[in-house]
Motif scaffolding. Structure first.
Motif, short mmCIF file in Angstrom:
data_model
loop_
_atom_site.label_atom_id
_atom_site.label_comp_id
_atom_site.label_asym_id
_atom_site.label_seq_id
_atom_site.Cartn_x
_atom_site.Cartn_y
_atom_site.Cartn_z
N ASN A 186 0.80 -1.23 0.00
CA ASN A 186 0.00 0.00 0.00
C ASN A 186 0.83 1.28 0.00
O ASN A 186 0.28 2.38 0.10
CB ASN A 186 -0.94 0.00 1.21
CG ASN A 186 -1.98 -1.12 1.12
OD1 ASN A 186 -2.54 -1.36 0.05
ND2 ASN A 186 -2.21 -1.81 2.23
N THR A 188 2.73 4.43 -1.40
CA THR A 188 2.41 5.27 -2.56
C THR A 188 3.65 6.00 -3.05
O THR A 188 4.57 6.30 -2.29
CB THR A 188 1.32 6.29 -2.21
OG1 THR A 188 1.76 7.08 -1.09
CG2 THR A 188 0.01 5.60 -1.87
N LYS A 220 1.44 2.14 -6.35
CA LYS A 220 0.27 3.01 -6.20
C LYS A 220 0.66 4.47 -6.13
O LYS A 220 1.74 4.82 -5.65
CB LYS A 220 -0.50 2.62 -4.93
CG LYS A 220 -1.10 1.23 -5.00
CD LYS A 220 -1.90 0.91 -3.75
CE LYS A 220 -2.54 -0.47 -3.83
NZ LYS A 220 -3.34 -0.81 -2.64
#
Length: 308
Positions: A186, A188, A220
């Motif tokens: 997750n 970024t 991401k």
């Protein structure tokens, strides 16, 4: 004895004569093959419709950011745009190639191209088409891998282009999985580039490594970056609001002639990505494009930087 020698000499003369004729015929055949190769054409289905282009182009002028694709497919370039010429990745291959723009019509004529590759927004397209078959592409009309395949089709090297695509996708998936295993699924990443006093936040298909990071490797981007870059592919901001757009990692595309003073401010230094040493600086000229040579370089660079 004399009766034997005379027929033998005559046979030698006839044999040498036949060899000479055979060599001449072979040379003529080779010349015909070469002439045929130079005049043979294929029909390429461009975004503007079918166009006849050389089956084996030998003198290509590139007016858009696809020089790396042409180089990687082994096709000779005789004229190239200034941005491609500035890439250190192409320095050796383009060292003797003339720099041209869509305004340099006389220079392009002198280069005697048999194919011109341009952008749909180039000037003088009607005049360029009178010089040589001219194929144009609209930036981001197709994805970056399809664009490479289209260049392969245009140059009659579709198989070579597809082979590279298959290999690149495999390598990028492997590297992406390694990076995500280290930084977290997750985490970024934000990609930015400074323009004078402003800053550009880049989406998932604007060069500078964005295609590799977001599409090929599956990393991401922050939700706010995704939201603001969806329409144009990039979003301009002032340095004062930069922290609102920076994720866990920051990729900074830099040019020596740009104002990078924002990096000396306390606002910049206090961002978590900066304090955690999660900033990756890249050469803007080397990272600008999304052609096959540049993508290979970007993939290797990101693997080294993220996994060091």
């Amino acid at each position: 004895m004399k009766r034997f020698i005379i027929p033998f000499i005559l046979m030698c003369v006839l044999f040498l004569s036949a060899c000479g004729n055979s060599t001449k015929n072979q040379a003529a055949g080779d010349a015909n093959k070469e002439d045929k190769s130079e005049t043979e054409t294929i029909t390429y289905q461009s975004e503007n419709g079918p166009i006849e282009v050389p089956a084996h182009p030998k003198r290509v002028v590139v007016l858009t950011g696809n020089a790396g694709d042409v180089i990687s497919l082994g096709v000779n370039i005789v004229g190239v745009d200034e941005w491609s010429k500035a890439s250190p990745l192409f320095k050796e291959q383009l060292k003797d190639v003339t720099t041209v723009s869509d305004e340099d019509l006389e220079t392009i004529i002198e280069l005697e191209p048999d194919l011109i590759i341009g952008g749909s927004d180039n000037n003088n397209l009607d005049r360029l088409k009178k010089i040589a078959p001219t194929v144009t592409y609209t930036y981001n009309k197709v994805d970056y891998l399809t664009q490479h395949l289209e260049i392969g089709k245009l140059l009659n090297k579709e198989k070579e282009a597809q082979d590279w695509i298959d290999d690149f996708k495999s390598r990028a998936t492997t590297v992406g999985n390694k990076i995500k295993a280290k930084v977290g699924e997750n985490s970024t990443v934000t990609v930015m580039e400074s323009y004078d006093k402003d800053i550009g936040i880049l989406g998932n298909s604007w060069g500078r490594g964005t295609e590799v990071l977001y599409q090929a490797m599956g990393l991401k981007m922050p939700e706010k970056v995704k939201e603001m870059t969806t329409k144009e592919g990039y979003y301009m901001i002032s340095s004062e609001v930069l922290p609102d757009y920076v994720g866990d990692y920051l990729v900074v595309s830099k040019y020596n002639d740009q104002d990078n003073s924002y990096q000396k401010t306390e606002l910049y230094k206090e961002m978590p990505a900066v304090k955690n040493d999660h900033v990756i600086e890249v050469d803007g000229n080397a990272f600008m494009f999304n052609d096959s040579l540049t993508l290979d370089y970007q993939l290797e660079y990101f693997e080294e930087q993220f996994l060091k």
